[in-house]
Scaffold this motif. Structure first.
Motif, PDB file in Angstrom:
ATOM      1  N   ILE A 170      30.093   7.070  16.558  1.00 10.61           N
ATOM      2  CA  ILE A 170      30.926   7.712  17.123  1.00 10.61           C
ATOM      3  C   ILE A 170      32.233   6.811  17.760  1.00 10.61           C
ATOM      4  CG2 ILE A 170      31.299   9.203  19.048  1.00 10.61           C
ATOM      5  CD1 ILE A 170      28.676  10.575  18.540  1.00 10.61           C
ATOM      6  N   SER A 171      31.886   5.868  18.306  1.00 10.80           N
ATOM      7  CA  SER A 171      32.781   5.006  18.683  1.00 10.80           C
ATOM      8  C   SER A 171      33.524   4.597  17.675  1.00 10.80           C
ATOM      9  CB  SER A 171      32.190   3.785  19.149  1.00 10.80           C
ATOM     10  OG  SER A 171      31.601   3.884  20.371  1.00 10.80           O
ATOM     11  N   ARG A 172      33.331   4.244  16.397  1.00 10.18           N
ATOM     12  CA  ARG A 172      34.062   3.931  15.235  1.00 10.18           C
ATOM     13  C   ARG A 172      34.838   4.825  14.864  1.00 10.18           C
ATOM     14  NH1 ARG A 172      29.401   1.195  14.061  1.00 10.18           N
ATOM     15  NH2 ARG A 172      28.578   2.785  12.740  1.00 10.18           N
ATOM     16  N   THR A 173      34.750   6.090  15.136  1.00 11.28           N
ATOM     17  CA  THR A 173      35.663   7.402  14.682  1.00 11.28           C
ATOM     18  C   THR A 173      36.818   7.336  15.619  1.00 11.28           C
ATOM     19  OG1 THR A 173      34.548   9.086  16.198  1.00 11.28           O
ATOM     20  CG2 THR A 173      33.524   8.677  13.824  1.00 11.28           C
ATOM     21  N   GLY A 174      36.832   6.893  16.838  1.00 10.91           N
ATOM     22  CA  GLY A 174      37.861   7.128  18.057  1.00 10.91           C
ATOM     23  C   GLY A 174      37.647   8.464  18.636  1.00 10.91           C
ATOM     24  N   CYS A 175      36.631   9.215  18.301  1.00 11.63           N
ATOM     25  CA  CYS A 175      36.376  10.253  19.097  1.00 11.63           C
ATOM     26  C   CYS A 175      35.157  10.234  20.254  1.00 11.63           C
ATOM     27  CB  CYS A 175      35.651  11.122  18.053  1.00 11.63           C
ATOM     28  SG  CYS A 175      36.818  11.618  16.905  1.00 11.63           S
ATOM     29  N   ALA A 176      34.912   8.785  20.831  1.00  4.02           N
ATOM     30  CA  ALA A 176      33.825   8.726  21.636  1.00  4.02           C
ATOM     31  C   ALA A 176      33.998   9.396  23.107  1.00  4.02           C
ATOM     32  CB  ALA A 176      33.740   7.385  21.724  1.00  4.02           C
ATOM     33  N   GLU A 177      35.348   9.418  23.480  1.00  6.46           N
ATOM     34  CA  GLU A 177      35.635   9.988  25.083  1.00  6.46           C
ATOM     35  C   GLU A 177      35.465  11.538  24.738  1.00  6.46           C
ATOM     36  OE1 GLU A 177      35.903   8.432  27.863  1.00  6.46           O
ATOM     37  OE2 GLU A 177      35.672   6.637  26.686  1.00  6.46           O
ATOM     38  N   LEU A 178      35.588  12.309  23.522  1.00  9.00           N
ATOM     39  CA  LEU A 178      35.660  13.337  23.495  1.00  9.00           C
ATOM     40  C   LEU A 178      33.891  13.948  23.274  1.00  9.00           C
ATOM     41  CD1 LEU A 178      38.358  14.082  21.155  1.00  9.00           C
ATOM     42  CD2 LEU A 178      38.460  15.076  23.564  1.00  9.00           C
ATOM     43  N   HIS A 179      33.642  12.917  23.034  1.00  9.52           N
ATOM     44  CA  HIS A 179      31.955  13.372  22.634  1.00  9.52           C
ATOM     45  C   HIS A 179      31.165  13.156  23.959  1.00  9.52           C
ATOM     46  CE1 HIS A 179      27.739  11.537  21.809  1.00  9.52           C
ATOM     47  NE2 HIS A 179      27.849  12.610  21.051  1.00  9.52           N
ATOM     48  N   TYR A 180      31.681  12.216  24.943  1.00 10.38           N
ATOM     49  CA  TYR A 180      31.108  11.897  26.345  1.00 10.38           C
ATOM     50  C   TYR A 180      31.556  13.445  27.078  1.00 10.38           C
ATOM     51  CZ  TYR A 180      30.386   7.170  24.555  1.00 10.38           C
ATOM     52  OH  TYR A 180      30.026   6.137  23.914  1.00 10.38           O
ATOM     53  N   ALA A 181      32.720  13.840  26.953  1.00 13.93           N
ATOM     54  CA  ALA A 181      33.051  14.991  27.742  1.00 13.93           C
ATOM     55  C   ALA A 181      32.110  16.296  27.306  1.00 13.93           C
ATOM     56  CB  ALA A 181      34.518  15.241  27.237  1.00 13.93           C
ATOM     57  N   LEU A 182      31.827  16.198  26.100  1.00 13.24           N
ATOM     58  CA  LEU A 182      31.074  17.382  25.513  1.00 13.24           C
ATOM     59  C   LEU A 182      29.672  17.070  26.204  1.00 13.24           C
ATOM     60  CD1 LEU A 182      30.281  19.862  23.834  1.00 13.24           C
ATOM     61  CD2 LEU A 182      30.158  18.118  21.752  1.00 13.24           C
ATOM     62  N   GLN A 183      29.151  15.864  26.052  1.00 16.42           N
ATOM     63  CA  GLN A 183      27.785  15.720  26.575  1.00 16.42           C
ATOM     64  C   GLN A 183      27.742  15.952  28.212  1.00 16.42           C
ATOM     65  OE1 GLN A 183      27.197  11.671  25.719  1.00 16.42           O
ATOM     66  NE2 GLN A 183      25.602  12.188  24.410  1.00 16.42           N
ATOM     67  N   GLU A 184      28.690  15.676  28.733  1.00 11.57           N
ATOM     68  CA  GLU A 184      28.828  15.926  30.230  1.00 11.57           C
ATOM     69  C   GLU A 184      28.855  17.399  30.580  1.00 11.57           C
ATOM     70  OE1 GLU A 184      28.524  13.896  32.932  1.00 11.57           O
ATOM     71  OE2 GLU A 184      28.196  12.359  31.500  1.00 11.57           O
ATOM     72  N   CYS A 185      29.669  18.107  29.732  1.00 10.22           N
ATOM     73  CA  CYS A 185      29.797  19.539  29.877  1.00 10.22           C
ATOM     74  C   CYS A 185      28.192  20.224  29.651  1.00 10.22           C
ATOM     75  CB  CYS A 185      30.826  20.306  28.832  1.00 10.22           C
ATOM     76  SG  CYS A 185      31.038  22.008  29.195  1.00 10.22           S
ATOM     77  N   MET A 186      27.666  19.825  28.602  1.00  9.27           N
ATOM     78  CA  MET A 186      26.363  20.353  28.201  1.00  9.27           C
ATOM     79  C   MET A 186      25.278  19.845  29.233  1.00  9.27           C
ATOM     80  SD  MET A 186      26.508  21.722  25.214  1.00  9.27           S
ATOM     81  CE  MET A 186      24.687  22.081  24.729  1.00  9.27           C
ATOM     82  N   ALA A 187      25.605  19.001  29.901  1.00  2.02           N
ATOM     83  CA  ALA A 187      24.477  18.556  30.934  1.00  2.02           C
ATOM     84  C   ALA A 187      24.883  19.406  32.316  1.00  2.02           C
ATOM     85  CB  ALA A 187      24.773  17.134  31.412  1.00  2.02           C
ATOM     86  N   GLU A 188      25.993  19.670  32.513  1.00  4.40           N
ATOM     87  CA  GLU A 188      26.312  20.508  33.615  1.00  4.40           C
ATOM     88  C   GLU A 188      26.013  21.918  33.443  1.00  4.40           C
ATOM     89  OE1 GLU A 188      30.437  21.978  36.128  1.00  4.40           O
ATOM     90  OE2 GLU A 188      30.807  20.166  34.727  1.00  4.40           O
ATOM     91  N   HIS A 189      26.470  22.656  32.199  1.00  2.50           N
ATOM     92  CA  HIS A 189      26.272  24.037  32.164  1.00  2.50           C
ATOM     93  C   HIS A 189      24.744  24.214  31.472  1.00  2.50           C
ATOM     94  CE1 HIS A 189      30.099  24.731  33.643  1.00  2.50           C
ATOM     95  NE2 HIS A 189      30.779  23.619  32.798  1.00  2.50           N
ATOM     96  N   GLN A 190      24.336  23.488  30.749  1.00  2.00           N
ATOM     97  CA  GLN A 190      23.047  23.808  29.985  1.00  2.00           C
ATOM     98  C   GLN A 190      23.180  24.738  29.128  1.00  2.00           C
ATOM     99  OE1 GLN A 190      20.236  21.658  30.436  1.00  2.00           O
ATOM    100  NE2 GLN A 190      21.449  20.618  31.309  1.00  2.00           N
ATOM    101  N   ASP A 191      24.399  25.058  28.605  1.00  3.21           N
ATOM    102  CA  ASP A 191      24.541  26.300  27.513  1.00  3.21           C
ATOM    103  C   ASP A 191      25.985  25.851  26.843  1.00  3.21           C
ATOM    104  OD1 ASP A 191      25.529  28.543  26.343  1.00  3.21           O
ATOM    105  OD2 ASP A 191      25.362  29.912  28.054  1.00  3.21           O
ATOM    106  N   TRP A 192      25.937  25.416  25.521  1.00  2.00           N
ATOM    107  CA  TRP A 192      26.955  24.998  24.609  1.00  2.00           C
ATOM    108  C   TRP A 192      27.982  26.026  24.449  1.00  2.00           C
ATOM    109  CZ3 TRP A 192      28.410  27.874  20.246  1.00  2.00           C
ATOM    110  CH2 TRP A 192      27.531  28.748  20.027  1.00  2.00           C
ATOM    111  N   ARG A 193      27.750  27.344  24.765  1.00  2.00           N
ATOM    112  CA  ARG A 193      28.896  28.444  24.887  1.00  2.00           C
ATOM    113  C   ARG A 193      29.752  28.401  25.622  1.00  2.00           C
ATOM    114  NH1 ARG A 193      24.351  33.158  24.777  1.00  2.00           N
ATOM    115  NH2 ARG A 193      23.819  31.686  26.252  1.00  2.00           N
ATOM    116  N   LYS A 194      29.408  27.769  26.820  1.00  2.00           N
ATOM    117  CA  LYS A 194      30.364  27.328  28.153  1.00  2.00           C
ATOM    118  C   LYS A 194      31.171  26.192  27.748  1.00  2.00           C
ATOM    119  CE  LYS A 194      27.887  29.703  31.390  1.00  2.00           C
ATOM    120  NZ  LYS A 194      26.794  29.871  32.633  1.00  2.00           N
ATOM    121  N   CYS A 195      30.984  25.461  26.645  1.00  2.00           N
ATOM    122  CA  CYS A 195      31.615  24.300  26.520  1.00  2.00           C
ATOM    123  C   CYS A 195      32.405  24.220  25.070  1.00  2.00           C
ATOM    124  CB  CYS A 195      30.439  23.079  26.025  1.00  2.00           C
ATOM    125  SG  CYS A 195      29.429  22.716  27.789  1.00  2.00           S
ATOM    126  N   GLN A 196      32.994  25.409  24.710  1.00  2.00           N
ATOM    127  CA  GLN A 196      33.557  25.427  23.491  1.00  2.00           C
ATOM    128  C   GLN A 196      34.579  24.743  23.343  1.00  2.00           C
ATOM    129  OE1 GLN A 196      32.203  27.077  20.520  1.00  2.00           O
ATOM    130  NE2 GLN A 196      30.671  26.602  21.989  1.00  2.00           N
TER     131      GLN A 196
END
Length: 86
Positions: free
Chosen positions: A28-54
Motif C-alpha cells: 500500500i505504501s508503494r501505491t501512494g495511497c497509504a494515508e487514505l488507507h490509514y484514514a479508512l482503517q481509523e474510520c472502521m475502528a471508530e464506527h465498526q461499520d463500513w457503511r459509515k465510512c463510504q
C-alpha cells in the motif's frame, strides 16, 4: 494479575522493522495511497461499520484505481519496448 492490553491494530507508531515485515503495508505504501488507507482503517475502528465510512472507502478506491491504471500503462510500455528491441 491483569494482563497488558493488546496493541491497537490501528496504531501507526510502529518501528520501521515492523513496517518492513508487513507486506500489505509495504504494498500500500508503494501505491501512494497509504494515508487514505490509514484514514479508512481509523474510520472502521471508530464506527465498526463500513457503511459509515463510504467517503473514505471511495477516496481509497479512487487512489488505488489511479495507481493500477498508471502501473498498467508502465507495464504495457515496457512490454512494447522489449518486443520492439527483440
Amino acid at each position: 494479575m491483569a494482563s497488558a492490553p493488546s496493541p491497537s491494530p490501528h496504531n501507526r507508531s510502529r518501528s520501521e522493522d515492523e513496517d518492513e515485515d508487513d507486506p500489505v503495508d509495504g504494498m500500500i505504501s508503494r501505491t501512494g495511497c497509504a494515508e487514505l488507507h490509514y484514514a479508512l482503517q481509523e474510520c472502521m475502528a471508530e464506527h465498526q461499520d463500513w457503511r459509515k465510512c463510504q467517503t473514505e472507502v471511495q477516496k481509497f478506491k479512487e487512489c488505488m484505481t489511479t495507481y493500477q491504471n498508471t502501473r498498467k500503462e508502465q507495464l504495457l510500455k515496457q512490454r512494447t519496448s522489449a518486443t520492439q528491441s527483440a
